[in-house]
Design an enzyme around this catalytic site. Structure first.
Site, PDB file in Angstrom:
ATOM      1  CG  HIS A  49      -2.015  -1.010   1.156  1.00  0.00           C
ATOM      2  ND1 HIS A  49      -2.893  -1.114   0.107  1.00  0.00           N
ATOM      3  CD2 HIS A  49      -2.353  -1.995   2.039  1.00  0.00           C
ATOM      4  CE1 HIS A  49      -3.737  -2.120   0.328  1.00  0.00           C
ATOM      5  NE2 HIS A  49      -3.422  -2.665   1.491  1.00  0.00           N
ATOM      6  NE  ARG A  75       1.720  -4.026   3.890  1.00  0.00           N
ATOM      7  CZ  ARG A  75       0.613  -3.464   4.389  1.00  0.00           C
ATOM      8  NH1 ARG A  75      -0.189  -4.176   5.186  1.00  0.00           N
ATOM      9  NH2 ARG A  75       0.309  -2.215   4.122  1.00  0.00           N
ATOM     10  CG  ASP A  89      16.791 -11.927  -5.795  1.00  0.00           C
ATOM     11  OD1 ASP A  89      17.244 -12.730  -4.954  1.00  0.00           O
ATOM     12  OD2 ASP A  89      16.255 -12.281  -6.864  1.00  0.00           O
ATOM     13  CD  GLU A 146      -3.877  -8.259   5.736  1.00  0.00           C
ATOM     14  OE1 GLU A 146      -3.914  -7.053   6.014  1.00  0.00           O
ATOM     15  OE2 GLU A 146      -3.129  -8.726   4.856  1.00  0.00           O
ATOM     16  CG  ASP A 172      -7.219  -4.911   5.549  1.00  0.00           C
ATOM     17  OD1 ASP A 172      -8.186  -4.294   5.063  1.00  0.00           O
ATOM     18  OD2 ASP A 172      -6.082  -4.877   5.052  1.00  0.00           O
TER      19      ASP A 172
END
Length: 252
Positions: A49, A75, A89, A146, A172
């Site tokens: 987000h 995240r 990576d 969530e 959430d």
């Protein structure tokens, strides 16, 4: 990210020691570097987000490493081997995986983080320079709880081999228990019961119990309640809050 710093965070998290992090939604590596100098155990870049593309994640992970001390986590946008592998990576010390609804989802996330023979992550040249064996030890994987499905399956999720922790997404989760909007006070009792359920499932399984919090006061309270990992706010939220506070003072 150095092998030592990433491995040290992994040890603390897996030992259920207190781990405190900061949340970054903005693609501003200079600011992220400043935050990473403050003493947080990790800085988590929000690839779901937040406002960071892949180049932003890479630049901010480099900034965190330049600051020294904190470990950069990401995240990821989705529970999929490609964004998980790309985050690692780029130098992330681990990933927080959203929308984990079942033990199978959690197992898929673990497999995406670990190299064979324990997982299915593919090898490529990466910033961390970690060997597959070292990466399997140093990189952490945390599943977000969530949704209603994730809450109902939380015990099975926590029992997933190789999963390092679970993490409450409060906005959430409050919707999942019937809130009309994130953190709806009308469902505060149901929400707190869900938070306790996640925390205790993690404790029984012996894995980390994490939660997102809006400020240091709430983070301290959640840690005192038994959570072992707490993220504080986000750079975007704090920027807005402090700018508003200064404006109100200036206007008298």
């Amino acid at each position: 990210m150095t092998t030592a710093s990433s491995a040290a965070l992994a040890r603390k998290l897996r030992a259920r020691e207190t781990v405190i992090g900061y949340w970054s939604a903005l693609d501003v590596p200079v600011a992220t570097e400043r935050i990473a100098r403050l003493g947080y155990d990790y800085v988590c870049l929000d690839g779901q987000h937040g406002y960071l593309g892949y180049s932003g994640l890479l630049g901010s992970l480099q900034a965190i490493d330049a600051a020294g001390g904190a470990v950069g986590l990401v995240r990821v946008e989705v529970n999929d081997i490609t964004p998980i592998g790309r985050a690692l990576d780029a130098g992330a010390g681990g990933v927080i995986v959203p929308l984990v609804d079942t033990a199978a989802d959690a197992a898929a996330a673990v497999a995406s983080v670990r190299y064979p023979p324990v997982g299915r992550r593919s090898f490529a040249s990466n910033r961390s320079g970690l060997s597959p064996a070292d990466a399997n030890v140093a990189n952490v994987v945390v599943a977000m709880i969530e949704t209603a499905s994730g809450l109902s399956e939380v015990d099975a999720i926590c029992a997933t081999p190789g999963l390092d922790g679970v993490y409450v997404g409060p906005s959430d989760l409050s919707l999942a228990v019937g809130g009309a909007f994130p953190l709806d006070p009308a469902v505060s009792s149901e929400f707190e019961a869900a938070v306790v359920r996640v925390r205790e499932a993690a404790r029984r399984a012996g894995i980390a119990a994490g939660i997102h919090t809006p400020n240091g006061t709430t983070a301290a309270r959640r840690l005192a309640e038994g959570f072992t990992v707490a993220s504080v706010a986000s750079d975007l939220a704090h920027l807005e809050q402090i700018a508003h506070a200064h404006l109100e003072v200036a206007r008298g």
